[in-house]
Design an enzyme around this catalytic site. Structure first.
Site, short mmCIF file in Angstrom:
data_model
loop_
_atom_site.label_atom_id
_atom_site.label_comp_id
_atom_site.label_asym_id
_atom_site.label_seq_id
_atom_site.Cartn_x
_atom_site.Cartn_y
_atom_site.Cartn_z
N ASP A 52 33.57 33.01 43.75
CA ASP A 52 33.94 33.98 44.78
C ASP A 52 33.08 33.75 46.02
OD1 ASP A 52 35.00 36.06 46.12
OD2 ASP A 52 34.52 37.59 44.63
N ASP A 53 33.70 33.36 47.11
CA ASP A 53 33.01 33.16 48.39
C ASP A 53 32.05 31.97 48.39
OD1 ASP A 53 34.37 35.48 48.98
OD2 ASP A 53 32.65 36.60 49.73
N CYS A 92 39.83 37.25 49.19
CA CYS A 92 39.89 37.30 47.72
C CYS A 92 41.28 37.46 47.10
CB CYS A 92 39.03 38.44 47.21
SG CYS A 92 37.30 38.22 47.60
N ARG A 96 43.70 34.61 45.29
CA ARG A 96 43.92 34.61 43.85
C ARG A 96 45.41 34.72 43.50
NH1 ARG A 96 38.53 35.81 41.81
NH2 ARG A 96 37.38 35.54 43.74
N LYS A 145 36.36 38.18 37.58
CA LYS A 145 36.96 39.07 38.57
C LYS A 145 38.48 38.83 38.67
CE LYS A 145 37.09 39.36 43.60
NZ LYS A 145 36.32 39.22 44.84
N HIS A 147 41.15 41.10 40.60
CA HIS A 147 41.46 41.42 42.00
C HIS A 147 42.92 41.23 42.42
CE1 HIS A 147 39.13 42.06 45.99
NE2 HIS A 147 39.90 43.07 45.63
N SER A 170 36.23 43.26 43.76
CA SER A 170 34.97 42.68 44.21
C SER A 170 33.77 43.51 43.77
CB SER A 170 34.95 42.55 45.73
OG SER A 170 35.95 41.66 46.14
N HIS A 235 29.58 36.18 45.52
CA HIS A 235 29.97 37.26 46.44
C HIS A 235 28.82 38.27 46.48
CE1 HIS A 235 32.26 40.67 48.01
NE2 HIS A 235 33.34 39.91 48.17
N ASP A 287 37.53 30.90 45.78
CA ASP A 287 38.67 31.58 46.39
C ASP A 287 38.72 31.50 47.92
OD1 ASP A 287 36.48 33.29 46.81
OD2 ASP A 287 37.68 35.11 46.57
N ASN A 288 37.55 31.43 48.55
CA ASN A 288 37.51 31.34 50.02
C ASN A 288 36.10 30.97 50.44
OD1 ASN A 288 37.70 34.68 49.42
ND2 ASN A 288 35.92 33.99 50.54
N LYS A 308 34.78 32.68 55.70
CA LYS A 308 35.73 33.66 55.15
C LYS A 308 36.42 34.48 56.25
CE LYS A 308 35.47 37.64 51.96
NZ LYS A 308 34.70 38.22 50.85
MG MG Z 1 36.22 35.91 47.88
#
Ligand code: MG
Length: 625
Positions: A52-53, A92, A96, A145, A147, A170, A235, A287-288, A308
């Protein structure tokens, strides 16, 4: 007539021929059996690790000299890494949705980062990777996660996963948020569809997910499995266990990356110990891009621009490493454009599964790239950069055209878990050659009008398909997300108005009919269909229940139960002359003696006429007892 061939020779030839034919037949048969055997075996395990991130430049294999990522480095050395791998959108939930459905996020109606108690979610009608693999006999699990909606009908267990353990959204959507904690309820930790803990110790998350993953692999080593491991880290708020705290030498962010790398190592070790290396495709991505707003608590996308929530490369281009010994060549780097949406068709291919044929799927099978087929090229003519519904850029080949748009650039950045400030900036119609200039520094639009024209054409075609808020174009190819009815709050005066527009539908025909003359739950033609409302009581007490009901001539007499928990109020529907002739009627009382959330369900037991009834609303009014 004299024969050219004596009978003896003819016989020998015939014998040789039939022997050859038999040999050929048996060879073909063998080959057929081998193919069948391979098809039966062609269900590799799939492990998909998704951060994540995490930023493009966070790993040693992507040029980060400070990163301590030996396991990911080994994974890249034993597999293939991609330099031009894109996620669905730089945020996010959208990202996903793209990963799991193989579609642009706007195609499936998921945008942004869904909040707690989200009113939308991934439509259960969408077909996820997990569902495709489950149909092929895979055991499926997600630890991490989700989401894509936190209401029960949107949870992973309703989208093809046998098991779920992790956060529904998140890890910063909790009361400890540095600036907006009051917006959030206590952070829940889910086990399947149950909340097993509130406000879990986040330093344990990566360890917990990893332990579950290891157990899952061991438990399913004799059958094909799909393990989806979407880490909550890196994240913000960053959390790391004592194992790695202070160990990276490059601050908390470095420690967190080190722990993710440790987790990858545990997975690879478990696969090896169980003899599954050659049977398992392992992939790693995120994811980003980095949430630059958080300064030293964010990753580093360099040499790419921004991070992001932007349509620059730093927002949507991610590390992507794929390893499958014997099937994916070791130590290779691909510069072809590939996307997270491609995993669904690619997994379907390697597992012998089916890509849904009744809807548009944007992803393409990238197995030719992964298996190292010589001359294999990207299957994508273009990649489209959306922020929500807004088409902001398009890439084709090395060329990327930004359409004029605002974006949030960080200034100044935050520090140690506190966010900085976003400033709106503007980019005009600008063209970049990403091969020569991956950092999007030099606009070359004035020299390339033909390229501009081509990219603008691609953008226009995309608008018609997926829509564009900038040009107010509605896309023809978009589908609906799941829409979740809200939790109705008790009014100041103590009343709870359960209106038909807020109802949850459970069934096939019954629906909310919005037309002003109707404005009711209607088309209730099946006795099996039922409806419910979730509501919250702040001031407990005893409540009188008044319904507003209509029923067409001759259709009265359905027996219906209105229930809150074990308090059931049975009614017999009254014929009011017309379905939309609504008549108020008090049907009894409920004692709701504790503050908290309740569900009122309305379930028919019989239906003698054409429909059960039309029901516009149920009103709970506090009594003075
Ligand atoms: Mg993310």
């Amino acid at each position: 007539m004299h024969s050219l061939v004596s009978p003896r020779i003819f016989f020998v030839r015939l014998l040789a021929l039939s022997f050859l034919a038999a040999a050929a037949f048996s060879f073909l048969q063998c080959k057929g059996r081998a193919a069948a055997a391979e098809a039966a075996n062609s269900r590799p395990n799939i492990v998909l690790i998704f951060c994540d991130d995490l930023a493009y430049g966070d790993l040693a294999s992507y040029g980060n000299k400070k990163a301590k990522t030996p396991n990911l480095d080994r994974m890249a050395a034993e597999g293939m890494r991609f330099t031009d791998f894109y996620v669905g959108q730089p945020v996010c939930s959208a990202s996903r949705a793209a990963l799991l459905t193989g579609c642009y996020p706007n195609r499936v109606g998921i945008q942004g980062a869904l909040p707690p108690r989200a009113r939308t979610g991934l439509n259960p009608r969408e077909i996820t990777i997990a569902e495709i693999l489950k149909e092929r006999g895979y055991a499926t699990a997600i630890y991490g996660k989700w989401h894509l909606g936190d209401s029960p009908e949107c949870l992973p267990t309703r989208q093809g996963f046998d098991e779920y353990f992790g956060l529904p959204y998140s890890n910063d959507m909790w009361p400890n948020h540095p600036t907006s904690g009051t917006n959030y309820p206590p952070l829940p930790l889910f086990e399947n569809e149950k909340v097993v803990e509130l406000m879990p110790d986040q330093t344990k998350l990566t360890t917990w997910y990893t332990e579950r993953a290891v157990k899952f692999i061991e438990k399913n080593k004799e059958r094909p499995f799909f393990l989806y491991l979407p880490h909550s880290m890196p994240h913000v708020p960053l959390h790391v266990s004592d194992k790695h705290k202070g160990k990276s030498g490059s601050g908390l962010y470095g420690d967190v990356i080190m722990e993710i790398d440790w987790s990858v190592g545990e997975i690879l070790k478990t696969l090896k110990q169980n003899g599954l290396d050659e049977k398992t495709l392992v992939m790693f991505s995120s994811d980003n891009g980095p949430w630059l707003l958080y300064g030293n608590h964010a990753g580093d996308a360099r040499p790419l621009r921004e991070g992001k929530m932007t349509s620059f490369e730093g927002g949507v281009r991610e590390p992507f490493i794929a390893r499958w010994p014997g099937r994916i060549p070791a130590g290779k780097v691909s510069h072809e454009l590939a996307t997270a949406m491609d995993l669904l068709p690619t997994f379907a291919r390697v597992a012998g599964g089916k890509v849904p044929a009744d809807r548009i799927i944007d992803g393409k099978d990238i197995w030719p790239l992964l298996s190292g087929e010589p001359e294999a090229k990207s299957p994508h003519k273009a990649y489209y950069y959306y922020w929500g519904d807004h088409l902001q850029a398009v890439r084709s080949g090395p060329w990327k055209l930004h359409l004029p748009h605002e974006y949030a650039s960080v200034e100044p950045a935050g520090k140690d878990g506190k966010p900085g400030k976003n400033r709106n900036r503007l980019i005009g119609l600008e063209l970049f050659n990403l091969e020569a200039d991956p950092g999007e520094t030099t606009d070359v639009s004035d020299r390339n009008s033909d390229v501009m024209e081509q990219l603008e054409k691609l953008a226009e075609a995309c608008r018609l398909d997926l829509g564009d808020s900038a040009t107010k174009t509605k896309g023809k190819g978009v589908r609906e997300p799941a829409r979740i009815s809200p939790i109705v709050a008790q009014a100041q005066n103590g009343n709870v108005l359960l209106h038909s527009r807020d109802v949850s539908i459970h069934g096939i025909n019954v629906r909310y009919e919005p037309q002003t003359n109707k404005n009711t739950i209607g088309f209730w033609t099946r006795k099996e269909d039922w409806v419910s409302w979730d509501f919250e009581i702040l001031k407990p007490g005893t409540f009188e229940v008044e319904i507003l009901q209509g029923c067409g001539k001759g259709s009265g007499g359905s027996e219906v139960d209105f229930a809150v928990g074990d308090q059931v109020l049975p009614i017999t529907v009254q014929d009011t002359g017309h379905f939309q002739n609504f008549v108020p009627r008090v049907i009894g009382k409920y004692a709701l003696t504790k503050a908290g959330q309740y569900t009122l369900s309305v379930k028919p037991r019989t239906k003698p006429g054409v429909a059960v009834m039309d029901l516009r609303q149920v009103m709970l009014k506090p009594t003075r007892e």
